[in-house]
Design a protein around this motif. Structure first.
Motif, PDB file in Angstrom:
ATOM      1  N   LYS A   1       3.157  12.079 -11.941  1.00  0.00           N
ATOM      2  CA  LYS A   1       2.363  12.160 -10.707  1.00  0.00           C
ATOM      3  C   LYS A   1       2.821  11.200  -9.615  1.00  0.00           C
ATOM      4  CE  LYS A   1      -1.869  14.536 -11.823  1.00  0.00           C
ATOM      5  NZ  LYS A   1      -2.343  14.290 -13.205  1.00  0.00           N
TER       6      LYS A   1
ATOM      7  N   GLU B   1      -5.958  -4.768 -13.676  1.00  0.00           N
ATOM      8  CA  GLU B   1      -7.059  -3.814 -13.557  1.00  0.00           C
ATOM      9  C   GLU B   1      -8.339  -4.550 -13.208  1.00  0.00           C
ATOM     10  OE1 GLU B   1      -7.013  -0.943 -16.837  1.00  0.00           O
ATOM     11  OE2 GLU B   1      -5.944   0.310 -15.396  1.00  0.00           O
ATOM     12  N   ASN B   2      -9.172  -3.919 -12.445  1.00  0.00           N
ATOM     13  CA  ASN B   2     -10.450  -4.438 -11.938  1.00  0.00           C
ATOM     14  C   ASN B   2     -10.237  -5.457 -10.811  1.00  0.00           C
ATOM     15  OD1 ASN B   2     -11.724  -2.915 -13.888  1.00  0.00           O
ATOM     16  ND2 ASN B   2     -11.457  -4.558 -15.374  1.00  0.00           N
TER      17      ASN B   2
ATOM     18  N   ARG C   1     -14.505  -5.865 -19.054  1.00  0.00           N
ATOM     19  CA  ARG C   1     -13.979  -4.661 -18.415  1.00  0.00           C
ATOM     20  C   ARG C   1     -14.863  -3.439 -18.674  1.00  0.00           C
ATOM     21  NH1 ARG C   1      -9.716  -1.635 -16.746  1.00  0.00           N
ATOM     22  NH2 ARG C   1      -9.538   0.283 -17.958  1.00  0.00           N
TER      23      ARG C   1
ATOM     24  N   GLY D   1      -7.623   7.018  -7.850  1.00  0.00           N
ATOM     25  CA  GLY D   1      -6.750   5.873  -7.605  1.00  0.00           C
ATOM     26  C   GLY D   1      -6.955   4.834  -8.682  1.00  0.00           C
ATOM     27  N   ASN D   2      -7.283   3.605  -8.276  1.00  0.00           N
ATOM     28  CA  ASN D   2      -7.487   2.561  -9.271  1.00  0.00           C
ATOM     29  C   ASN D   2      -8.941   2.431  -9.685  1.00  0.00           C
ATOM     30  OD1 ASN D   2      -4.796   1.957  -9.303  1.00  0.00           O
ATOM     31  ND2 ASN D   2      -4.986   0.436  -7.677  1.00  0.00           N
TER      32      ASN D   2
ATOM     33  N   GLU E   1       2.243  11.353   0.236  1.00  0.00           N
ATOM     34  CA  GLU E   1       1.037  10.526   0.185  1.00  0.00           C
ATOM     35  C   GLU E   1       1.413   9.040   0.244  1.00  0.00           C
ATOM     36  OE1 GLU E   1      -2.537  11.665  -0.491  1.00  0.00           O
ATOM     37  OE2 GLU E   1      -1.511  13.201   0.651  1.00  0.00           O
ATOM     38  N   TYR E   2       2.536   8.692  -0.347  1.00  0.00           N
ATOM     39  CA  TYR E   2       3.026   7.313  -0.367  1.00  0.00           C
ATOM     40  C   TYR E   2       4.541   7.338  -0.168  1.00  0.00           C
ATOM     41  CZ  TYR E   2      -1.541   6.480  -2.368  1.00  0.00           C
ATOM     42  OH  TYR E   2      -2.887   6.431  -2.559  1.00  0.00           O
TER      43      TYR E   2
ATOM     44  N   TYR F   1      -9.643   8.709 -21.810  1.00  0.00           N
ATOM     45  CA  TYR F   1      -8.343   9.362 -21.622  1.00  0.00           C
ATOM     46  C   TYR F   1      -7.217   8.366 -21.901  1.00  0.00           C
ATOM     47  CZ  TYR F   1      -4.493  11.790 -19.330  1.00  0.00           C
ATOM     48  OH  TYR F   1      -3.289  12.377 -19.070  1.00  0.00           O
TER      49      TYR F   1
ATOM     50  N   ASP G   1     -11.592   3.134 -11.982  1.00  0.00           N
ATOM     51  CA  ASP G   1     -11.695   3.638 -13.357  1.00  0.00           C
ATOM     52  C   ASP G   1     -13.144   3.825 -13.757  1.00  0.00           C
ATOM     53  OD1 ASP G   1      -9.006   3.768 -13.896  1.00  0.00           O
ATOM     54  OD2 ASP G   1      -8.899   1.667 -14.468  1.00  0.00           O
TER      55      ASP G   1
ATOM     56  N   VAL H   1       1.229  -2.339  -4.769  1.00  0.00           N
ATOM     57  CA  VAL H   1       0.918  -1.073  -5.426  1.00  0.00           C
ATOM     58  C   VAL H   1      -0.440  -0.548  -4.954  1.00  0.00           C
ATOM     59  CG1 VAL H   1       0.427   0.046  -7.628  1.00  0.00           C
ATOM     60  CG2 VAL H   1       2.335  -1.537  -7.441  1.00  0.00           C
ATOM     61  N   ALA H   2      -0.428   0.664  -4.417  1.00  0.00           N
ATOM     62  CA  ALA H   2      -1.670   1.274  -3.943  1.00  0.00           C
ATOM     63  C   ALA H   2      -2.455   1.838  -5.113  1.00  0.00           C
ATOM     64  CB  ALA H   2      -1.366   2.370  -2.938  1.00  0.00           C
ATOM     65  N   GLN H   3      -1.755   2.422  -6.077  1.00  0.00           N
ATOM     66  CA  GLN H   3      -2.432   3.075  -7.202  1.00  0.00           C
ATOM     67  C   GLN H   3      -1.570   2.973  -8.446  1.00  0.00           C
ATOM     68  OE1 GLN H   3      -3.785   7.145  -7.277  1.00  0.00           O
ATOM     69  NE2 GLN H   3      -3.919   7.199  -5.061  1.00  0.00           N
ATOM     70  N   TYR H   4      -2.210   2.723  -9.577  1.00  0.00           N
ATOM     71  CA  TYR H   4      -1.546   2.933 -10.860  1.00  0.00           C
ATOM     72  C   TYR H   4      -2.043   4.284 -11.368  1.00  0.00           C
ATOM     73  CZ  TYR H   4      -0.241  -1.987 -10.603  1.00  0.00           C
ATOM     74  OH  TYR H   4       0.288  -3.187 -10.212  1.00  0.00           O
TER      75      TYR H   4
ATOM     76  N   GLU I   1     -17.807  -3.326 -16.459  1.00  0.00           N
ATOM     77  CA  GLU I   1     -17.466  -2.888 -15.117  1.00  0.00           C
ATOM     78  C   GLU I   1     -17.345  -1.366 -15.061  1.00  0.00           C
ATOM     79  OE1 GLU I   1     -14.129  -4.739 -12.411  1.00  0.00           O
ATOM     80  OE2 GLU I   1     -14.970  -6.171 -13.854  1.00  0.00           O
TER      81      GLU I   1
ATOM     82  N   ARG J   1      -3.671  11.270   2.127  1.00  0.00           N
ATOM     83  CA  ARG J   1      -3.002  10.483   3.169  1.00  0.00           C
ATOM     84  C   ARG J   1      -2.049  11.341   3.990  1.00  0.00           C
ATOM     85  NH1 ARG J   1      -2.176   4.625   1.489  1.00  0.00           N
ATOM     86  NH2 ARG J   1      -0.019   4.952   2.082  1.00  0.00           N
ATOM     87  N   ASN J   2      -1.494  12.377   3.336  1.00  0.00           N
ATOM     88  CA  ASN J   2      -0.623  13.302   4.066  1.00  0.00           C
ATOM     89  C   ASN J   2      -1.271  14.693   4.125  1.00  0.00           C
ATOM     90  OD1 ASN J   2       1.697  13.672   5.554  1.00  0.00           O
ATOM     91  ND2 ASN J   2       2.909  14.373   3.800  1.00  0.00           N
TER      92      ASN J   2
ATOM     93  N   TYR K   1      -8.594   8.128  -1.790  1.00  0.00           N
ATOM     94  CA  TYR K   1      -8.488   7.662  -3.180  1.00  0.00           C
ATOM     95  C   TYR K   1      -9.462   6.532  -3.462  1.00  0.00           C
ATOM     96  CZ  TYR K   1      -4.234  10.381  -2.937  1.00  0.00           C
ATOM     97  OH  TYR K   1      -3.344  11.393  -2.759  1.00  0.00           O
TER      98      TYR K   1
ATOM     99  N   GLY L   1       0.798  -1.231   0.000  1.00  0.00           N
ATOM    100  CA  GLY L   1       0.000   0.000   0.000  1.00  0.00           C
ATOM    101  C   GLY L   1       0.824   1.271   0.000  1.00  0.00           C
ATOM    102  N   GLU L   2       2.136   1.165  -0.172  1.00  0.00           N
ATOM    103  CA  GLU L   2       2.987   2.356  -0.115  1.00  0.00           C
ATOM    104  C   GLU L   2       3.698   2.639  -1.431  1.00  0.00           C
ATOM    105  OE1 GLU L   2       3.228   4.647   2.017  1.00  0.00           O
ATOM    106  OE2 GLU L   2       2.154   3.825   3.735  1.00  0.00           O
TER     107      GLU L   2
ATOM    108  N   GLN M   1      -3.479  -5.060 -18.381  1.00  0.00           N
ATOM    109  CA  GLN M   1      -4.826  -4.705 -17.909  1.00  0.00           C
ATOM    110  C   GLN M   1      -5.572  -5.928 -17.419  1.00  0.00           C
ATOM    111  OE1 GLN M   1      -6.372  -2.370 -21.249  1.00  0.00           O
ATOM    112  NE2 GLN M   1      -6.364  -0.592 -19.891  1.00  0.00           N
TER     113      GLN M   1
ATOM    114  N   ALA N   1       4.662  10.852  -4.037  1.00  0.00           N
ATOM    115  CA  ALA N   1       5.662  10.495  -3.024  1.00  0.00           C
ATOM    116  C   ALA N   1       6.253  11.770  -2.416  1.00  0.00           C
ATOM    117  CB  ALA N   1       6.762   9.643  -3.643  1.00  0.00           C
TER     118      ALA N   1
ATOM    119  N   ILE O   1      -9.146  11.100 -12.369  1.00  0.00           N
ATOM    120  CA  ILE O   1      -7.725  10.837 -12.564  1.00  0.00           C
ATOM    121  C   ILE O   1      -6.926  11.220 -11.328  1.00  0.00           C
ATOM    122  CG2 ILE O   1      -5.723  11.829 -13.732  1.00  0.00           C
ATOM    123  CD1 ILE O   1      -7.010  11.301 -16.314  1.00  0.00           C
TER     124      ILE O   1
ATOM    125  N   LYS P   1      -2.452   7.717 -13.562  1.00  0.00           N
ATOM    126  CA  LYS P   1      -2.526   7.845 -15.018  1.00  0.00           C
ATOM    127  C   LYS P   1      -1.574   8.884 -15.589  1.00  0.00           C
ATOM    128  CE  LYS P   1      -7.166   6.024 -15.056  1.00  0.00           C
ATOM    129  NZ  LYS P   1      -7.113   5.687 -13.624  1.00  0.00           N
TER     130      LYS P   1
END
Lengths: 332, 558
Positions: A202, A331-332, B67, B230-231, A211-212, B240, B233, A193-196, B70, B133-134, B148, A153-154, A327, A207, B226, A198
């Motif tokens: 970023k 993803e999902n 996908r 976070g994840n 935030e991470y 995008y 979608d 991984v907390a987030q991928y 979803e 988070r911070n 997020y 998560g970091e 993906q 970081a 975006i 886009k």
């Protein structure tokens, strides 16, 4: 101030029609780099009126493709090589070998002279010192370190489906370790991984903002954020760092090819190379010392030691398949 | 919508009127066709380009991918929730302002408009400053909030769509017929029943329009998703990824078309809800006098105070971040971020002011004309115009922007000379925001009974005379508000204009993006503060002019 008057005057004319002595440059160099380079180019060619539009790689690619029926620009400058080879963009280019192109190794230019790259960037982690200490963790040095469950998560990474930087990270891991081990590493990494995110820059910003702990991003982003004062450390993954080239090219439809070519010639002069050295971690031609600031941030004097020799052709060819597989897995 | 919105026609208009009505309708339709339909088609037809000829191949591939389904569910869930929250919250807020005696109404109106004053990019950033988070809550107040994801997007979209919902609902609640309320009281109805049967019933069209706008804006927005998703979608972020991330227009276009389905469905539902809305101001109306009621005013005052707190917190944190050395590590005061070192410096700010003023002026004319020809001049074109007038809300800015490039950069387009100029950017802003401007105007216009028109017509006034002597005098405060709305949108919208700027036509919102892109977050915040300042100054300026002109009771934001 100088820009300001120029842009207001130009704005009043409400036109972008090119006339002799004027060129339009599309670039994806970061805004501050592009402005610094352009100042030098203007000094070197005072008789040429240079208009520059700066957009991020993805936005600019979409713009170039949408405009392909009637391109508005004469030159592409500092634009991701893995994107310039997109057939819809490549077909708008005209082969041109500027004076002194021999100085650039074959790996950094296209075989048919459609583009050449003088600068580039490579994958790097931005690690937030403050947050790392809070969690009592050791400074990671490699992709493998990031799979340690302690980092759960970091870690944030760019999403390869929407970020070129994200794609070169994934593709270089697969190229370096082979399909099987590469995907296995990415599977383990995915657990943490907390987030991928886009965008390619970023993750470093996230970081930097605390935030991470770790944001996988690229070298100059880390160096600049350190210079801004953020408490982060740049780490170049010890497995080898995937890299991207920033290519220059002549646009076939240009109605001022003479000045466009002069501009491209200038981009590989020793004078330009010196300027690139002040802003870029990867310069593909000799000349120019790395600033102390880069070395202090942890960049090796000779980046070829840490660079993984990327196969750009393969990276471009496999792009759709790799993103689809990625993906499907994450993803999902 | 028009056929249910329009009052039944009771007598045939005169010959000359038909010509004027038809002429104006054709003009409005033509403008919508050239500046909206053609660009949208220019990009969306690519969804049929399979690489090997044209066909439905891309759709078959997209729809057979689980996908996508979803993403559809994600989009519907998050947009539905934020539209519901935004409209509910905005309704009671508008109610507090229009139907109670809460204090400081002008300030209350201004504060909830704040999300329209700065680029959405920086608002999402502000939300992270607060709830990340911070962020302040976690770093300094010891909370453990994870923003997020779904809830982050839902909160951000609720804040983002609230002002639009409020503008429409406030216009709907602004007028009421006291006779209905007196009748209800005489019949012994309790306050809640009166609210349900009179107030809610008479604002159905406004509620429906607000729901439609809030839902459409959420489902087409990718900025919040975006930055804060976070994840998580949604369909808009998928466009995008396809278009900006992978340069695959045809796949992005497929999703652009898919995105039209829920938007079109929501429009149908809205039409059902708003059926049989009656005009509020008729020749027999008695303006509603708000009765004094301490308890009610306290209750709504507290509610409004809470909302104001939420809406102030984000801009205040942005202002704060623009004044400290390095958020959140070095909080010492500095003005250094206001020394902008972005390319072109502050020139884009001045460009934007000019562009925004022109957008306001021509935007008001465009949506006023569209409202008149759909609601007052009934012609066979009214239906199509009303449909097209609200469709822009269902098109993501990025899609419309690229459509403009494809349509106007083409040498075969007789309007090609507009490409690369400010006028095209102005037109883009007008048609990108057309739906909201049109709906605010139409909501207001619907409250004005057609008996006024009929009286004027019977007295021998032509349609044009009625328009200028009757409709405009009743409607102009709303139009002024719509002008302010267009001004604000043109100062801050980004996703569409990014594809039209040239080295000579830079606008302020793009400078914010450039600064944020290169990591100068504090400077990006400072640039946004300048934009906010300009919008607020402009509001005060217009206010002063109005005041000096003797129009003291008029509010810019209704």
């Amino acid at each position: 101030m100088k820009f300001q008057t120029a842009s207001i005057t130009a704005a009043l004319m409400l036109t972008t029609q090119a006339y002799a002595g004027e060129i339009t440059i599309y670039t994806s160099y970061e805004e501050d780099e592009a402005a610094a380079f352009l100042d030098l180019a203007r000094e070197a060619m005072p008789d040429v009126e240079m208009n520059m539009l700066r957009l991020s790689t993805g936005d600019l690619a979409a713009r170039i493709i949408a405009e392909q029926g009637n391109p508005q620009h004469d030159v592409i400058w500092g634009f991701a090589a893995s994107t310039i080879v997109n057939p819809e963009i490549e077909k708008t280019l005209e082969p041109y070998a500027p004076e002194g192109i021999e100085g650039i190794p074959a790996a950094f230019k296209s075989a048919d002279d459609k583009w050449f790259a003088v600068t580039g960037y490579m994958a790097a982690f931005c690690v937030n010192n403050e947050r790392l200490k809070d969690k009592g963790l050791e400074m990671p040095t490699s992709w493998a370190d990031l799979t340690d469950p302690a980092f759960k998560g970091e870690v944030v990474m760019p999403n390869p489906a929407s970020s070129g930087t994200g794609y070169i990270q994934i593709s270089s891991i697969l190229q370096m370790m082979g399909e099987e081990d590469g995907w296995a590493l990415l599977d383990d990494l995915d657990e943490n991984v907390a987030q991928y995110i886009k965008s390619g820059s970023k993750p470093c910003h996230a970081a930097s903002a605390g935030e991470y702990i770790v944001g996988a991003s690229y070298d100059m982003r880390a160096i600049k954020n350190i210079a801004e004062g953020y408490p982060i450390t740049m780490v170049i993954p010890s497995e080898g760092s995937g890299n991207e080239l920033e290519a220059n090219a002549l646009v076939a439809s240009s109605d001022n090819k003479e000045d466009a070519k002069r501009f491209l010639d200038w981009t590989i002069t020793p004078e330009a190379a010196t300027a690139y050295g002040k802003w870029k971690a990867i310069v593909t031609m000799p000349g120019g010392e790395k600033p102390q600031q880069f070395l202090d941030a942890g960049l090796p004097k000779d980046t070829s030691d840490v660079l993984h020799p990327t196969d750009f052709k393969a990276a471009a060819d496999d792009r759709t398949a790799i993103i689809e597989e990625w993906q499907k897995r994450y993803e999902n | 919508m028009a056929d249910v919105m329009a009052p039944p026609r009771r007598r045939l208009p005169k010959m000359g009127d038909t010509t004027i009505s038809l002429g104006l309708s054709v003009l409005v339709l033509l403008a919508l066709a050239v500046f909206f339909v053609v660009p949208v088609i220019a990009i969306l037809w690519r969804s049929f380009d399979t690489g090997a000829g044209y066909g439905l191949g891309n759709y078959v591939a997209a729809l057979s991918d689980p996908r996508i389904w979803e993403l559809v569910v994600n989009s519907l869930a998050v947009s539905g929730l934020s539209a519901f929250c935004a409209v509910t919250l905005a309704y009671f807020y508008a109610y507090a302002l229009q139907r109670t005696h809460v204090v400081w109404k002008s300030a209350l109106r201004m504060v909830v408009m704040l999300p329209l004053f700065a680029p959405s990019l920086i608002q999402a950033q502000g939300l992270i400053f607060l709830l990340g988070r911070n962020g302040i809550f976690n770093r300094f107040l010891g909370f453990d909030i994870e923003i997020y994801g779904f809830w982050g997007v839902a909160i951000a979209n609720t804040l983002y769509t609230f002002p639009y919902a409020f503008l429409i609902l406030s216009a709907a609640l602004a007028v009421a017929d006291a006779r209905l309320y007196e009748g209800a009281i005489v019949m012994g109805a309790r306050p809640f029943k009166i609210f349900r049967t009179v107030t809610l019933a008479s604002t159905k069209f406004g509620i429906a329009a607000a729901l439609f706008v809030a839902f459409s804006l959420s489902i087409t927005d990718f900025g919040n998703a975006i930055v804060i998703g976070g994840n998580f979608d949604v369909l808009a972020t998928e466009i995008y990824s396809k278009v900006i991330g992978q340069a695959q227009f045809h796949l992005g276009a497929v999703i652009g078309v898919i995105l039209l389905v829920p938007a079109a469905l929501s429009k149908l539902i809205v039409e059902r809800i708003s059926k049989k809305q009656h005009s509020q101001v008729t020749d027999k109306s008695v303006a509603l006098q708000i009765r004094p009621n301490r308890k009610r005013d306290w209750l709504f005052g507290t509610y409004a105070g809470l909302i104001v707190g939420v809406f102030l917190s984000v801009p205040l944190i942005v202002v704060f971040a623009s004044l400290v050395k390095l958020w959140p590590y070095n909080m010492s005061f500095t003005l250094q971020h206001y020394r902008f070192d972005v390319q072109n410096g502050t020139a884009p700010l001045w460009n934007s002011i000019g562009v925004a003023m022109a957008t306001a002026f021509f935007g008001v004319i465009a949506v006023f004309a569209a409202s008149i020809v759909t609601l007052k001049f009934r012609t066979p074109l009214s239906g199509p115009i009303s449909f097209l007038a609200t469709l822009p809300a269902s098109i993501p800015g990025m899609v419309l922007g690229l459509g403009y490039v494809l349509a106007f950069n083409s040498l075969s387009n007789p309007l090609n000379f507009l490409y690369g100029t400010f006028p095209l950017i102005i037109l883009l802003y007008i048609y990108y925001n057309h739906a909201q401007g049109y709906l605010i105007t139409a909501t207001s216009l619907k409250q004005i009974s057609s008996t006024f028109d009929e009286a004027s017509t019977m007295l021998g006034g032509s349609a044009l005379r009625t328009l200028f002597k009757v409709t405009l005098p009743l409607l102009w405060p709303t139009l002024l508000g719509v002008g302010v709305f267009f001004f604000m949108r043109a100062m801050v919208s980004l996703s569409a204009v990014i594809f039209l700027i040239t080295p000579q036509t830079q606008v302020a919102a793009v400078s914010v993006l450039q600064l944020a892109d290169r990591g100068a977050t504090n400077q990006a915040a400072a640039f946004s503060v300048c934009i906010m300042g300009i919008v607020i100054l402009m509001l005060l300026l217009v206010r002063t002019v109005l005041w000096a002109a003797g129009a003291r009771g008029v509010t810019l934001i209704r």
